[in-house]
Scaffold this motif. Sequence first.
Motif, PDB file in Angstrom:
ATOM      1  N   ILE A  40      -3.805   3.487  -0.546  1.00  0.00           N
ATOM      2  CA  ILE A  40      -4.134   2.923  -1.850  1.00  0.00           C
ATOM      3  C   ILE A  40      -3.668   1.477  -1.896  1.00  0.00           C
ATOM      4  O   ILE A  40      -2.486   1.187  -1.719  1.00  0.00           O
TER       5      ILE A  40
ATOM      6  N   GLN B   7      -5.643  10.907 -14.378  1.00  0.00           N
ATOM      7  CA  GLN B   7      -5.302   9.513 -14.635  1.00  0.00           C
ATOM      8  C   GLN B   7      -5.474   8.642 -13.397  1.00  0.00           C
ATOM      9  O   GLN B   7      -4.917   7.555 -13.310  1.00  0.00           O
ATOM     10  N   GLY B   8      -6.215   9.127 -12.418  1.00  0.00           N
ATOM     11  CA  GLY B   8      -6.439   8.325 -11.225  1.00  0.00           C
ATOM     12  C   GLY B   8      -5.249   8.363 -10.291  1.00  0.00           C
ATOM     13  O   GLY B   8      -4.257   9.049 -10.526  1.00  0.00           O
ATOM     14  N   PHE B   9      -5.343   7.617  -9.202  1.00  0.00           N
ATOM     15  CA  PHE B   9      -4.299   7.662  -8.181  1.00  0.00           C
ATOM     16  C   PHE B   9      -2.969   7.159  -8.713  1.00  0.00           C
ATOM     17  O   PHE B   9      -1.914   7.595  -8.289  1.00  0.00           O
ATOM     18  N   GLY B  10      -2.989   6.197  -9.657  1.00  0.00           N
ATOM     19  CA  GLY B  10      -1.744   5.616 -10.111  1.00  0.00           C
ATOM     20  C   GLY B  10      -0.892   6.560 -10.938  1.00  0.00           C
ATOM     21  O   GLY B  10       0.334   6.539 -10.860  1.00  0.00           O
TER      22      GLY B  10
ATOM     23  N   ARG C 172       0.840  -1.212   0.000  1.00  0.00           N
ATOM     24  CA  ARG C 172       0.000   0.000   0.000  1.00  0.00           C
ATOM     25  C   ARG C 172       0.866   1.251   0.000  1.00  0.00           C
ATOM     26  O   ARG C 172       2.054   1.207   0.299  1.00  0.00           O
TER      27      ARG C 172
ATOM     28  N   ASP D 266      -4.093  -1.822  -4.523  1.00  0.00           N
ATOM     29  CA  ASP D 266      -4.563  -2.216  -5.857  1.00  0.00           C
ATOM     30  C   ASP D 266      -5.250  -1.052  -6.567  1.00  0.00           C
ATOM     31  O   ASP D 266      -6.333  -1.197  -7.151  1.00  0.00           O
ATOM     32  N   ASN D 267      -4.638   0.157  -6.480  1.00  0.00           N
ATOM     33  CA  ASN D 267      -5.123   1.379  -7.148  1.00  0.00           C
ATOM     34  C   ASN D 267      -6.483   1.840  -6.655  1.00  0.00           C
ATOM     35  O   ASN D 267      -7.171   2.592  -7.346  1.00  0.00           O
ATOM     36  N   THR D 268      -6.880   1.428  -5.450  1.00  0.00           N
ATOM     37  CA  THR D 268      -8.185   1.788  -4.904  1.00  0.00           C
ATOM     38  C   THR D 268      -8.038   2.234  -3.455  1.00  0.00           C
ATOM     39  O   THR D 268      -7.338   1.570  -2.681  1.00  0.00           O
TER      40      THR D 268
ATOM     41  N   GLU E  59      -1.777  10.168 -11.598  1.00  0.00           N
ATOM     42  CA  GLU E  59      -2.151  11.576 -11.488  1.00  0.00           C
ATOM     43  C   GLU E  59      -0.936  12.487 -11.294  1.00  0.00           C
ATOM     44  O   GLU E  59      -0.772  13.485 -11.983  1.00  0.00           O
TER      45      GLU E  59
END
Length: 453
Positions: free
Chosen positions: A42, A226-229, A24, A44-46, A231
């Motif tokens: 975070i 582009q999301g957490f991965g 994480r 698994d990108n969530t 951004e």
Amino acid sequence: MNNKIYIIFFIFLFITTINSQSPRYGHTSTCINSTIYILGGIIDNTPSTEFLSIDVSQSSLSSLKTKITYLNSKTNMDFIAPHAFAQTSPGLGSPSQTSDTSQKTVLYLFGGLQNNLFEFDISKVFAYDSTSNQWIRPNIDKNPPQKHVSFRTITSNFTVNSDPIYTFSVRDNNGEMDLFYTSSLSWSMVFTMPKFGNIHGFTTTLLRNGVIVYFGGSVISDGNNQGFGGELFSRDHLFVPTDYITIFDTNTNLWTGQQTVGNFPNGRTMHSAVVTLDGRIIIYGGINDVLLGKASSSSDNNKKYPDPLISILETSSQPFRWTTLQLGDNSLEPLQSYGHSATLIGTYMVVAFGMQSSENAKPNSMSSLKDSFAPSNSIYVMDTTNKTHIIWSKLDYTLEDFPVQLPLFTQAQQGGIIFGFTLLGIVIGTLFTCCWVKKHPKRRTGHGAAADD
């Protein structure tokens, strides 16, 4: 035969099923009574709500062996939403705890990022009582403005029994210092700093003399979501210079700046900072221009890390002085990391998880550099008593009360394995049936059968 195939398959699943702890980053870390509580982050990108505790007693740190306990199933936290990059701080548990001998036994959780990487909602404050193992949502008399682009809680080893938690936030380019009183569950605004800038990823440390030191961070321009991965890598960063430090004196409520001297570190964001017992600030990791593929010179292109990876700011001298450490002979080499947590426990800095570079990574482009990082489930310990060398060790741990998982494969891989074994069972079963029929042909009887001579 088919039954045997399935039995073997399920035995295989059983013997590879163990308790595991997910890698994480973007989690929180709070120490209460020799226990570090890890929350959110975070996975698994969530964004998640995983809640863990790490034993950091003196015996555990000196032996480099500890345990991590999974707390989600042990407490009532269903009402806490998944989040990342939140802020937590220890505090008092009730209005009656105002004496000098009162202990901070409650973990306070402030906001966190959920759907937007650059917007904190701190109108929600939650509290975890470590003595009763219960979460509550306190009834607070006043909420600060809900939306901020940055938010930090400021804690110190030197104010263990004090009531208020200093917080600092950035909203509409203005900095704002607020106090959260844990004994009365109330907010009080202290000071604002106009045109502070919408800075992200900076750190705040409180010295023994009541001075808060701000370091690092960047002003981020618009970019693709582009999301957490991805951004942070999709946006342009203007890094805060490191040769000039912003400080806030809690005794006078005055903002000032201070020139620093020595070996200035690169500007960076999403690093960590802790203050030692003798007033040194240890800066570790982070993202810089090199990692973003925007090195300012050809020599910088050969550096895969913020330089230096670990920097020391000596605050006992005037002006503050930057120094560096050499790697100890028997020390592990620290890996580049961002989005990790660093917590000072006595004389040890405990670094947990984060996005970490792979060992011996030698990227030669921005894309390969970014791709050389992956979420980590490792914990490291640095002995801060050595003022000339880095003494970096890995903290081994065992797991308690974790849900059973299949750590060897991802969910997609597990599905593929199940499908593959099922298909294999069908093929083997069909072949076995065909072979058996050929070796044992069915004898014809009745009117169509030939008569024996």
